[in-house]
Design a protein around this motif. Sequence first.
Motif, PDB file in Angstrom:
ATOM      1  N   HIS A  64       0.828  -1.207   0.000  1.00  0.00           N
ATOM      2  CA  HIS A  64       0.000   0.000   0.000  1.00  0.00           C
ATOM      3  C   HIS A  64       0.866   1.262   0.000  1.00  0.00           C
ATOM      4  O   HIS A  64       1.389   1.677   1.035  1.00  0.00           O
ATOM      5  CB  HIS A  64      -0.935   0.003   1.209  1.00  0.00           C
ATOM      6  CG  HIS A  64      -1.901  -1.151   1.199  1.00  0.00           C
ATOM      7  ND1 HIS A  64      -2.737  -1.396   0.138  1.00  0.00           N
ATOM      8  CD2 HIS A  64      -2.139  -2.126   2.109  1.00  0.00           C
ATOM      9  CE1 HIS A  64      -3.465  -2.479   0.394  1.00  0.00           C
ATOM     10  NE2 HIS A  64      -3.117  -2.941   1.573  1.00  0.00           N
ATOM     11  N   ALA A  65       0.993   1.872  -1.178  1.00  0.00           N
ATOM     12  CA  ALA A  65       1.827   3.070  -1.321  1.00  0.00           C
ATOM     13  C   ALA A  65       1.330   4.221  -0.462  1.00  0.00           C
ATOM     14  O   ALA A  65       2.112   5.070  -0.037  1.00  0.00           O
ATOM     15  CB  ALA A  65       1.885   3.496  -2.785  1.00  0.00           C
ATOM     16  N   GLY A  66       0.033   4.270  -0.216  1.00  0.00           N
ATOM     17  CA  GLY A  66      -0.523   5.373   0.559  1.00  0.00           C
ATOM     18  C   GLY A  66      -0.604   5.121   2.052  1.00  0.00           C
ATOM     19  O   GLY A  66      -1.229   5.913   2.778  1.00  0.00           O
ATOM     20  N   SER A  67       0.021   4.063   2.536  1.00  0.00           N
ATOM     21  CA  SER A  67      -0.032   3.754   3.969  1.00  0.00           C
ATOM     22  C   SER A  67       0.514   4.923   4.798  1.00  0.00           C
ATOM     23  O   SER A  67       1.506   5.549   4.436  1.00  0.00           O
ATOM     24  CB  SER A  67       0.790   2.499   4.272  1.00  0.00           C
ATOM     25  OG  SER A  67       0.881   2.275   5.668  1.00  0.00           O
ATOM     26  N   THR A  68      -0.145   5.183   5.917  1.00  0.00           N
ATOM     27  CA  THR A  68       0.320   6.224   6.841  1.00  0.00           C
ATOM     28  C   THR A  68       1.199   5.654   7.946  1.00  0.00           C
ATOM     29  O   THR A  68       1.622   6.395   8.831  1.00  0.00           O
ATOM     30  CB  THR A  68      -0.882   6.954   7.465  1.00  0.00           C
ATOM     31  OG1 THR A  68      -1.707   6.004   8.156  1.00  0.00           O
ATOM     32  CG2 THR A  68      -1.709   7.660   6.390  1.00  0.00           C
ATOM     33  N   ASP A  69       1.475   4.367   7.888  1.00  0.00           N
ATOM     34  CA  ASP A  69       2.305   3.707   8.895  1.00  0.00           C
ATOM     35  C   ASP A  69       3.773   3.946   8.533  1.00  0.00           C
ATOM     36  O   ASP A  69       4.235   3.495   7.476  1.00  0.00           O
ATOM     37  CB  ASP A  69       2.005   2.210   8.915  1.00  0.00           C
ATOM     38  CG  ASP A  69       2.718   1.472  10.043  1.00  0.00           C
ATOM     39  OD1 ASP A  69       3.776   1.950  10.498  1.00  0.00           O
ATOM     40  OD2 ASP A  69       2.232   0.404  10.447  1.00  0.00           O
ATOM     41  N   PRO A  70       4.537   4.634   9.378  1.00  0.00           N
ATOM     42  CA  PRO A  70       5.943   4.909   9.042  1.00  0.00           C
ATOM     43  C   PRO A  70       6.777   3.643   8.913  1.00  0.00           C
ATOM     44  O   PRO A  70       7.794   3.632   8.205  1.00  0.00           O
ATOM     45  CB  PRO A  70       6.428   5.792  10.196  1.00  0.00           C
ATOM     46  CG  PRO A  70       5.467   5.548  11.311  1.00  0.00           C
ATOM     47  CD  PRO A  70       4.154   5.241  10.672  1.00  0.00           C
ATOM     48  N   ARG A  71       6.355   2.564   9.571  1.00  0.00           N
ATOM     49  CA  ARG A  71       7.086   1.297   9.436  1.00  0.00           C
ATOM     50  C   ARG A  71       6.916   0.735   8.028  1.00  0.00           C
ATOM     51  O   ARG A  71       7.879   0.238   7.428  1.00  0.00           O
ATOM     52  CB  ARG A  71       6.591   0.294  10.482  1.00  0.00           C
ATOM     53  CG  ARG A  71       6.866   0.718  11.925  1.00  0.00           C
ATOM     54  CD  ARG A  71       6.103  -0.133  12.903  1.00  0.00           C
ATOM     55  NE  ARG A  71       4.658   0.007  12.707  1.00  0.00           N
ATOM     56  CZ  ARG A  71       3.733  -0.609  13.439  1.00  0.00           C
ATOM     57  NH1 ARG A  71       4.099  -1.417  14.424  1.00  0.00           N
ATOM     58  NH2 ARG A  71       2.453  -0.424  13.221  1.00  0.00           N
ATOM     59  N   VAL A  72       5.708   0.818   7.503  1.00  0.00           N
ATOM     60  CA  VAL A  72       5.455   0.352   6.142  1.00  0.00           C
ATOM     61  C   VAL A  72       6.231   1.208   5.146  1.00  0.00           C
ATOM     62  O   VAL A  72       6.882   0.684   4.226  1.00  0.00           O
ATOM     63  CB  VAL A  72       3.945   0.385   5.828  1.00  0.00           C
ATOM     64  CG1 VAL A  72       3.695   0.114   4.347  1.00  0.00           C
ATOM     65  CG2 VAL A  72       3.205  -0.628   6.691  1.00  0.00           C
ATOM     66  N   GLN A  73       6.192   2.517   5.323  1.00  0.00           N
ATOM     67  CA  GLN A  73       6.905   3.400   4.400  1.00  0.00           C
ATOM     68  C   GLN A  73       8.416   3.196   4.488  1.00  0.00           C
ATOM     69  O   GLN A  73       9.126   3.273   3.482  1.00  0.00           O
ATOM     70  CB  GLN A  73       6.523   4.858   4.661  1.00  0.00           C
ATOM     71  CG  GLN A  73       5.089   5.193   4.293  1.00  0.00           C
ATOM     72  CD  GLN A  73       4.789   4.954   2.817  1.00  0.00           C
ATOM     73  OE1 GLN A  73       5.677   4.946   1.964  1.00  0.00           O
ATOM     74  NE2 GLN A  73       3.509   4.758   2.495  1.00  0.00           N
ATOM     75  N   GLY A  74       8.918   2.918   5.707  1.00  0.00           N
ATOM     76  CA  GLY A  74      10.351   2.634   5.862  1.00  0.00           C
ATOM     77  C   GLY A  74      10.755   1.385   5.109  1.00  0.00           C
ATOM     78  O   GLY A  74      11.806   1.350   4.443  1.00  0.00           O
TER      79      GLY A  74
END
Length: 238
Positions: A186-196
């Motif tokens: 999910h590119a739009g995730s707001t979870d910083p762990r996912v974005q990291g």
Amino acid sequence: MSMQHWNNSHTAQSTIWDQVDEYMNALLIPGDKALEEALEANAEAGLPSYDVTPNQGKFLQLLLQIQGASRVLEIGTLGGYSTIWMARALPEHGRIVTLESEAKHAAVAESNLTRAGLMHKVDLRTGPALTTLPDVKEDYAEPFDLIFIDADKPSNPDYLRWALRLTRPGSLIIGDNIVRDGEVIHAGSTDPRVQGVRTFLEHIGNHPRLEAVALQTVGAKGYDGFVIARVTDAPVTK
């Protein structure tokens, strides 16, 4: 599919994953007092249950043995359970440097490693990894054969940059917890762990001297995965 139906299905799958892990582990991984005591000590100290599973620990151990590793860096010690698995794979002259940000976790890890008779192979450093990694680079002139990244996921891209400074052609860089129960897509995730994790994987995929594969895993720790990257001495054709 309703949310209740999804939850029931996921629970049923998790039960099967647990049972398969138990079956495979009973066949392939003998019981081990030091490892069992480490998990008990971690739980008694109130550490989060983020340890690798026994089959994941054995997987790491086999990778070190296949690699012929004698110099290992672990970013994220927790209570030292994975450290025990990896330290046992090292030759007597081998060394694993393991970095833990929390002093309480490091103290539990030191106790577990001492009980396992492995502290002579371990350099345990306490403090945020991004502040201790410069000292590691200064103190260890020779590159590491394998680096295991299993710490705070938002910092994974920074850990990768350091890993590339501390390795050589042929070294392995392994990142844990990269699937995040499927949230990684999910590119739009707001979870910083996912974005990291997403940025970490993108940097690996775009780096000219890394060849890599990501593997999804299921088991006692749920749905997740590893990325395994090998440092090359020439640009990789992708």
